[in-house]
Design a protein around this motif. Structure first.
Motif, PDB file in Angstrom:
ATOM      1  N   PHE A  96      51.474 -38.860 -18.154  1.00  0.00           N
ATOM      2  CA  PHE A  96      51.746 -39.409 -16.823  1.00  0.00           C
ATOM      3  C   PHE A  96      52.784 -40.527 -16.921  1.00  0.00           C
ATOM      4  O   PHE A  96      53.711 -40.618 -16.101  1.00  0.00           O
ATOM      5  N   GLY A  97      52.636 -41.376 -17.933  1.00  0.00           N
ATOM      6  CA  GLY A  97      53.608 -42.451 -18.142  1.00  0.00           C
ATOM      7  C   GLY A  97      54.983 -41.915 -18.473  1.00  0.00           C
ATOM      8  O   GLY A  97      56.001 -42.444 -18.001  1.00  0.00           O
ATOM      9  N   LEU A  98      55.054 -40.854 -19.287  1.00  0.00           N
ATOM     10  CA  LEU A  98      56.349 -40.244 -19.579  1.00  0.00           C
ATOM     11  C   LEU A  98      56.980 -39.694 -18.306  1.00  0.00           C
ATOM     12  O   LEU A  98      58.193 -39.792 -18.104  1.00  0.00           O
ATOM     13  N   GLY A  99      56.155 -39.100 -17.453  1.00  0.00           N
ATOM     14  CA  GLY A  99      56.666 -38.586 -16.188  1.00  0.00           C
ATOM     15  C   GLY A  99      57.219 -39.686 -15.300  1.00  0.00           C
ATOM     16  O   GLY A  99      58.242 -39.504 -14.629  1.00  0.00           O
ATOM     17  N   VAL A 143      60.397 -31.271 -30.631  1.00  0.00           N
ATOM     18  CA  VAL A 143      60.655 -32.282 -29.600  1.00  0.00           C
ATOM     19  C   VAL A 143      60.585 -33.679 -30.202  1.00  0.00           C
ATOM     20  O   VAL A 143      59.621 -34.022 -30.891  1.00  0.00           O
ATOM     21  N   SER A 144      61.598 -34.497 -29.921  1.00  0.00           N
ATOM     22  CA  SER A 144      61.638 -35.872 -30.412  1.00  0.00           C
ATOM     23  C   SER A 144      60.763 -36.777 -29.542  1.00  0.00           C
ATOM     24  O   SER A 144      60.315 -36.385 -28.463  1.00  0.00           O
ATOM     25  N   SER A 145      60.564 -38.008 -30.007  1.00  0.00           N
ATOM     26  CA  SER A 145      59.686 -38.948 -29.314  1.00  0.00           C
ATOM     27  C   SER A 145      60.474 -39.837 -28.367  1.00  0.00           C
ATOM     28  O   SER A 145      61.281 -40.666 -28.809  1.00  0.00           O
ATOM     29  N   THR A 146      60.253 -39.676 -27.077  1.00  0.00           N
ATOM     30  CA  THR A 146      60.913 -40.527 -26.086  1.00  0.00           C
ATOM     31  C   THR A 146      60.505 -41.988 -26.264  1.00  0.00           C
ATOM     32  O   THR A 146      61.343 -42.898 -26.235  1.00  0.00           O
ATOM     33  N   THR A 147      59.214 -42.220 -26.452  1.00  0.00           N
ATOM     34  CA  THR A 147      58.708 -43.592 -26.562  1.00  0.00           C
ATOM     35  C   THR A 147      59.333 -44.330 -27.742  1.00  0.00           C
ATOM     36  O   THR A 147      59.809 -45.465 -27.605  1.00  0.00           O
ATOM     37  N   ILE A 148      59.348 -43.692 -28.905  1.00  0.00           N
ATOM     38  CA  ILE A 148      59.862 -44.342 -30.113  1.00  0.00           C
ATOM     39  C   ILE A 148      61.364 -44.582 -29.999  1.00  0.00           C
ATOM     40  O   ILE A 148      61.872 -45.651 -30.371  1.00  0.00           O
ATOM     41  N   ILE A 149      62.103 -43.611 -29.482  1.00  0.00           N
ATOM     42  CA  ILE A 149      63.557 -43.741 -29.389  1.00  0.00           C
ATOM     43  C   ILE A 149      63.943 -44.858 -28.430  1.00  0.00           C
ATOM     44  O   ILE A 149      64.804 -45.693 -28.739  1.00  0.00           O
ATOM     45  N   VAL A 150      63.315 -44.885 -27.265  1.00  0.00           N
ATOM     46  CA  VAL A 150      63.632 -45.934 -26.284  1.00  0.00           C
ATOM     47  C   VAL A 150      63.302 -47.303 -26.862  1.00  0.00           C
ATOM     48  O   VAL A 150      64.084 -48.262 -26.708  1.00  0.00           O
TER      49      VAL A 150
END
Length: 673
Positions: free
Chosen positions: A70-73, A126-133
């Motif tokens: 939900f947070g990623l969305g 799939v890469s990690s959005t959280t880690i990259i940001v």
């Protein structure tokens, strides 16, 4: 309250808190701290297990998975989806395809079965959005050029990752991945996303706007959580993963004006359950098993780093970026994260993967996460070194290709041709077909769930509940169908205009042009109508009833044609307003008294609008509604405070000024045929 549960939860949060403070002081991602905390309190760490009720922690971890997606969305932007560009699509598609293949080959090479190997490939994709940001923020690179490309790749990856989860669920259920089954799964998924997405964009912003009027944080949080769990449940009822529903409703809420406030309010709840989720992941790690599979972990880690760097660098180069930017992109996405955990968890939940795959995925994620900031820092020196040692012929060829691709992009961005209009219409037609298909998906699902309805009128001889469902789906799809037929006629006329040359005398060949346009339209209309019948094949009533209902549908279309067009136009304008709304997601300050009732509204003029072809002063808008036109967006041109003699055209984005009642009246007037 159960004392065991409270003790376990307290222990989890205490250990997680201590470890994450240490990791924060060491400037390492807190996700690694959560995983280490899980390893510490887990049942596989001597001398004895600290957690007594693992099942309760697992249930909370599932809630954490929902909140995580939900947070990623909430950080996903539908507006930016159309702006991510060719680079993101090429790089992400190439990366995911190669990594799935590479993971499958590695798994088979280690003697793993087909299911383990396929899930391994998906875990690596799939890469990690959280880690990259997080890494880009710490390095201060979020506004750099390569970071924009990375964000675009992450958006495409999120979409493909959701589709991948749906495909894996279907594969796990059937044990096969044939082309027909893949096509069916993707079609059903697209239909589900289309209907829920459009319905959500039309309804959710209005609901949240209404709730926000009460200025109550409690009401807003409860409403948001109701939407989150409700759509997650809906996805589960349609036999999709709950993470699909959570991500989808998060992306919908991200387009509302209240999204910033909702994100701020939800963050504490999300952070708590996400922490439990990552701790639960750490609890599954078995140190002895990791030692046993040290070889595969090393090979997979190298494959992730080298595979993602090479594919994303190559994809960026193909899209026309220079070597330095492309390498920065590739080295910025060389890790796996939350999507990998979810895919690995899916395999365990479905009982189709072995126990060793999950801890291997977690370990590879931890190693690549640790390497991420160092890879980002090393990207520029590496690019400088490669530029020095690369053959001159190669660097010259890349420079020429980069210049050609840049010039091509600039031309495509600046062109205003019929081809562009046709492409826009094609996208709209595709969306219309997706919506119609989605309606029949919902109807088919309802037919499977409902064996017998207690209806006031006996329908046993008329097809029963299936007839009601089919007819309801057709009626709901009717505005979309009518709009599709109108667009098809317009496309046929444009194609005829392009293909028929003038007569030798220089006059247009109206007869041949009309014949071609009518033929193209008749063929396209027949194809669409046949597709509608095909979509509802599983629900079709008996032939006599079908013929009678089709006659009713045709009569309704003829009699209510303008009303159906107006309904579709209003829905389309609402969607465009939502997706193009640039209002800051904060509470606006009070305006001066004389302007406190004034508001702005954007209206897209459809082809049938009463104002199209007329000047502003002749269209009668001011007399009819009291609202004023203060701006026009036409293709790439912005007209601020236009002249009263300015002629309004089809698809003009008109900016209106007035109070709420005036704007509503102006909207209805401009959409009038």
């Amino acid at each position: 309250m159960n004392e065991t549960f409270l003790q376990d939860l307290a222990l989890v949060m205490i250990v997680a808190g201590v470890v994450t403070v240490i990791f924060n002081r060491l400037k390492q991602p807190v996700v690694l701290g959560y995983i280490l905390a899980g390893l510490i309190v887990g049942p596989h760490t001597p001398p004895f297990p600290l957690i007594q009720d693992e099942h309760t922690i697992e249930l909370m971890a599932e809630l954490g998975m929902i909140f995580l997606m939900f947070g990623l969305g909430l950080h996903f932007s539908l507006r930016k989806l159309a702006q991510v560009g060719l680079t993101a699509v090429i790089a992400a598609s190439l990366e995911i395809a190669v990594m799935i293949w590479l993971g499958y080959i590695i798994g088979r090479g280690f003697g793993w079965n087909t299911m383990n190997s396929l899930f391994l490939g998906s875990i690596l994709a799939v890469s990690s959005t959280t880690i990259i940001v997080k890494a880009l923020e710490e390095l201060g690179k979020t506004r750099s050029g390569f970071a924009e490309i990375i964000f675009g790749i992450l958006i495409v990856e999120d979409i493909l990752g959701i589709a991948l989860i749906a495909l894996l669920s279907g594969f796990a259920a059937t044990g096969s991945l044939q082309a027909v089954e893949v096509g069916r799964t993707v079609s059903l998924l697209v239909g589900f996303l289309g209907v829920v997405g459009v319905a959500g964009l039309l309804l959710v912003p209005r609901l949240l706007r209404y709730v926000n009027r009460f200025n109550s944080n409690e009401m807003l949080v409860v409403t948001t959580l109701a939407l989150c769990f409700g759509v997650s449940l809906l996805a589960l009822k349609f036999e999709y993963s709950v993470v699909l529903g959570a991500f989808l409703i998060g992306a919908i809420i991200a387009e509302t004006r209240e999204s910033a406030r909702i994100t701020h309010l939800i963050e504490p709840v999300r952070d708590m359950f996400s922490a439990v989720f990552f701790v639960a992941i750490g609890m599954l790690i078995q140190p002895a098993m990791l030692l046993e599979h040290a070889g595969p972990i090393a090979v997979i880690t190298v494959a992730v780093v080298l595979g993602k760097i090479s594919t994303c660098t190559l994809g960026s180069l193909i899209a026309g970026h220079d070597l330095r930017t492309s390498l920065q992109v590739g080295m910025g996405v060389a890790q796996i994260g939350e999507f990998s955990f979810i895919i690995a968890s899916l395999g365990l939940t479905l009982g189709v993967t072995d126990d060793f795959l999950y801890p291997i995925a977690v370990t590879v994620s931890a190693i690549t996460t640790f390497l991420t900031p160092y890879l980002m820092k090393a990207a520029e020196p590496t690019a400088t070194y490669l530029e020095k040692v690369a053959p001159r012929s190669l660097t010259n060829a890349l420079a020429v290709y980069d210049a050609w691709a840049t010039d091509r992009r600039n031309r495509n961005n600046g062109e205003n041709s019929v081809r562009r209009w046709l492409w826009t219409w094609a996208l709209q037609l595709g969306l219309n077909l997706i919506l119609m298909g989605g309606l029949f998906v919902f109807a088919s699902w309802a037919a499977r769930k409902v064996d017998q309805w207690s209806l006031p009128v006996p329908l046993d001889g008329l097809g029963g509940a299936r007839t009601v469902l089919w007819f309801s789906a057709v009626l709901l799809a009717l505005p979309v169908l009518v709009a599709t037929l109108r667009k098809l006629r317009a496309v046929a006329m444009v194609l005829a205009e392009l293909t028929v040359k003038p007569l030798s005398s220089g006059e247009p060949n109206y007869a041949l042009r009309s014949a071609i346009a009518n033929t193209l339209f008749a063929f396209a209309a027949a194809s669409v109508c046949a597709l509608v019948l095909l979509l509802g094949t599983a629900l079709l009533p008996p032939w006599p009833v079908l013929v009678m209902l089709l006659v009713i549908v045709v009569l309704m279309s003829v009699l209510l044609w303008r009303s159906l067009v107006r309904v579709y136009a209003k829905a389309q304008v609402s969607l465009r307003d939502i997706l193009s709304d640039t209002t800051p997601h904060e509470v606006l300050r009070p305006v001066p008294h004389m302007m406190e009732a004034a508001q702005l509204k954007t209206v897209i003029l459809p082809a049938h609008s009463i104002a199209v072809g007329k000047s502003i002063k002749d269209c009668g808008l001011r007399n009819e509604s009291g609202a004023s036109i203060v701006g026009i967006q036409r293709n790439e041109t912005s007209i601020i405070n236009p002249s009263p003699d300015e002629t309004l055209q089809t698809d003009d984005s008109v900016l209106l000024l007035g109070d709420e009642a005036q704007l509503e009246s102006a909207n209805e007037y401009l959409l009038r045929g």
